[in-house]
Design a protein around this motif. Structure first.
Motif, PDB file in Angstrom:
ATOM      1  N   TYR A  22      48.168 -52.459   9.665  1.00  0.00           N
ATOM      2  CA  TYR A  22      47.153 -53.219   8.785  1.00  0.00           C
ATOM      3  C   TYR A  22      45.817 -53.259   9.060  1.00  0.00           C
ATOM      4  O   TYR A  22      45.498 -53.470  10.433  1.00  0.00           O
ATOM      5  CB  TYR A  22      47.539 -54.938   8.678  1.00  0.00           C
ATOM      6  N   GLY A  23      44.932 -52.919   8.064  1.00  0.00           N
ATOM      7  CA  GLY A  23      43.573 -53.152   8.378  1.00  0.00           C
ATOM      8  C   GLY A  23      43.111 -54.644   8.065  1.00  0.00           C
ATOM      9  O   GLY A  23      43.774 -55.280   6.982  1.00  0.00           O
ATOM     10  N   LEU A  24      42.378 -55.372   8.856  1.00  0.00           N
ATOM     11  CA  LEU A  24      42.073 -56.739   8.725  1.00  0.00           C
ATOM     12  C   LEU A  24      40.593 -56.974   8.492  1.00  0.00           C
ATOM     13  O   LEU A  24      39.847 -56.394   8.942  1.00  0.00           O
ATOM     14  CB  LEU A  24      42.519 -57.318  10.205  1.00  0.00           C
ATOM     15  N   SER A  25      40.668 -58.073   7.515  1.00  0.00           N
ATOM     16  CA  SER A  25      39.198 -58.649   7.163  1.00  0.00           C
ATOM     17  C   SER A  25      39.433 -60.076   7.432  1.00  0.00           C
ATOM     18  O   SER A  25      40.425 -60.754   6.795  1.00  0.00           O
ATOM     19  CB  SER A  25      39.006 -58.330   5.550  1.00  0.00           C
ATOM     20  N   TYR A  54      54.969 -66.509  10.440  1.00  0.00           N
ATOM     21  CA  TYR A  54      54.281 -65.900   9.187  1.00  0.00           C
ATOM     22  C   TYR A  54      53.985 -64.255   9.745  1.00  0.00           C
ATOM     23  O   TYR A  54      54.395 -63.449   8.653  1.00  0.00           O
ATOM     24  CB  TYR A  54      52.843 -66.650   8.951  1.00  0.00           C
ATOM     25  N   ALA A  55      53.478 -64.155  10.789  1.00  0.00           N
ATOM     26  CA  ALA A  55      53.094 -62.741  11.289  1.00  0.00           C
ATOM     27  C   ALA A  55      54.540 -61.950  11.188  1.00  0.00           C
ATOM     28  O   ALA A  55      54.750 -60.708  10.795  1.00  0.00           O
ATOM     29  CB  ALA A  55      52.605 -62.730  12.537  1.00  0.00           C
ATOM     30  N   GLU A  96      44.887 -64.158  18.355  1.00  0.00           N
ATOM     31  CA  GLU A  96      44.726 -62.974  18.921  1.00  0.00           C
ATOM     32  C   GLU A  96      46.136 -62.337  18.902  1.00  0.00           C
ATOM     33  O   GLU A  96      46.218 -61.127  18.618  1.00  0.00           O
ATOM     34  CB  GLU A  96      44.214 -63.176  20.134  1.00  0.00           C
ATOM     35  N   ILE A  97      47.221 -63.032  19.110  1.00  0.00           N
ATOM     36  CA  ILE A  97      48.614 -62.290  19.274  1.00  0.00           C
ATOM     37  C   ILE A  97      49.076 -61.970  17.867  1.00  0.00           C
ATOM     38  O   ILE A  97      49.185 -60.865  17.690  1.00  0.00           O
ATOM     39  CB  ILE A  97      49.542 -63.584  19.622  1.00  0.00           C
ATOM     40  N   ILE A  98      48.918 -62.502  16.779  1.00  0.00           N
ATOM     41  CA  ILE A  98      49.188 -62.132  15.389  1.00  0.00           C
ATOM     42  C   ILE A  98      48.189 -60.873  14.823  1.00  0.00           C
ATOM     43  O   ILE A  98      48.795 -60.062  14.390  1.00  0.00           O
ATOM     44  CB  ILE A  98      49.265 -63.223  14.271  1.00  0.00           C
ATOM     45  N   LYS A  99      46.914 -60.902  15.356  1.00  0.00           N
ATOM     46  CA  LYS A  99      45.961 -59.820  14.889  1.00  0.00           C
ATOM     47  C   LYS A  99      46.481 -58.639  15.587  1.00  0.00           C
ATOM     48  O   LYS A  99      46.344 -57.583  14.850  1.00  0.00           O
ATOM     49  CB  LYS A  99      44.684 -60.359  15.272  1.00  0.00           C
TER      50      LYS A  99
END
Length: 304
Positions: free
Chosen positions: A139-142, A101-102, A128-131
């Motif tokens: 990407y900014g992540l929420s 998906y990532a 943690e890998i995909i983040k």
């Protein structure tokens, strides 16, 4: 920007809980992908846009997905290897679909993505890998775990959401995801009134250290992907609201579907086992709608 201009592609769409929720929030779902034939058949019964059978582990060439020019890619990669109801073993293979998906997201680079999974993914190495991969792509992540019973679903179901905004700021969506949360859980009676025709029902517990009888005056427990009949000789539990009696039964497929906030006219085909699995795997429609609405509000706020 009109809602209909926000094009969405749904990956690992299953029978369509996420798709329907985003459609109800006003997004334009233009295509969906899955690799499980029974879910694909049910999806086609209920949606007008195309669904494609595809092995989403294969991310070497994603031009077919990119051709839809999505503004948003959504999806819940299969979660069994993270789930407390599954194996909690990331080496079994399904967790690799989260990595896929990532890969798809970071190759296509939609403006936004929404990934859904079980809360236990927060403890996983794969997350943690995909983040890191998403951050490197810009990407900014929420991220947030949402209780579906506070989001318009009469069910105590907690799900993890990771939302990315290309060029955005970390945690920017959190105020939008939190501001419409209900202050108390939605019960089955709140949602259905007296239309269900019963007050108590049975859900087979994983062990008899847990109760099996539930009331419509509380949220349902998580709708699982399996359904078993009431076992003979159920001993009862101190937490049961009433003693076991002959009028108490397990839920029908239609009831389980409606507990997931699929509409009453949502159509299924296939064996009872297969249909129960796809219902249990689905993202509740109203939970997806809640997240989609928050994303839409954020988008409009960020362009105003």
């Amino acid at each position: 920007m009109r809602d209909s201009e926000l094009k969405v592609v749904d990956l690992f769409c299953g029978c369509g809980g996420m798709s329907m929720g985003f459609e109800k929030a006003g997004f334009n779902v233009v295509a969906s992908y899955d690799n499980w034939d029974p879910a694909i058949a049910v999806y086609r019964l209920n949606f007008q846009h195309p669904i494609y059978k595809r092995d989403l582990l294969d991310t070497k060439d994603v031009s077919d997905i990119a051709s839809h020019k999505p503004d948003v890619i959504i999806g819940g990669p299969p979660c069994q290897d993270f789930s407390s109801a599954g194996h909690r073993d990331e080496t079994l293979g399904r967790a690799n679909l989260t990595l896929s998906y990532a890969d798809i997201i970071t190759k296509i680079l939609p403006r936004f993505f929404v990934m859904e999974n079980v809360p236990t993914i927060k403890k996983s190495e794969k997350l943690e890998i995909i983040k890191r991969q998403f951050k490197e792509a810009g990407y900014g992540l929420s991220e947030l775990v949402l209780d579906a019973s506070l989001c318009g679903v009469p069910q105590k179901r907690k799900r993890f959401f990771l939302i990315g905004h290309l060029g955005g700021v970390d945690e920017a969506l959190l105020p939008f995801l939190k501001k419409h949360l209900a202050t108390k859980s939605l019960t089955l009676h709140d949602y259905f009134g007296d239309t269900l025709g019963f007050e108590y029902y049975f859900r087979v517990p994983r062990s008899y250290s847990r109760r099996g009888i539930f009331s419509i005056y509380e949220p349902a427990m998580t709708v699982r992907g399996v359904d078993r009949p009431v076992p003979k000789g159920y001993p009862g539990h101190p937490g049961d609201p009433i003693p076991m009696n002959d009028s108490i039964r397990t839920l029908t497929i239609e009831e389980r579907s409606q507990f997931q906030t699929f509409p009453k006219d949502f159509r299924y085909e296939g064996s009872k086992t297969v249909v129960n699995q796809m219902i249990g795997n689905a993202v509740p429609v109203n939970l997806a709608k809640y997240v989609a609405t928050a994303l839409k509000e954020y988008i409009y706020a960020s362009i105003s």
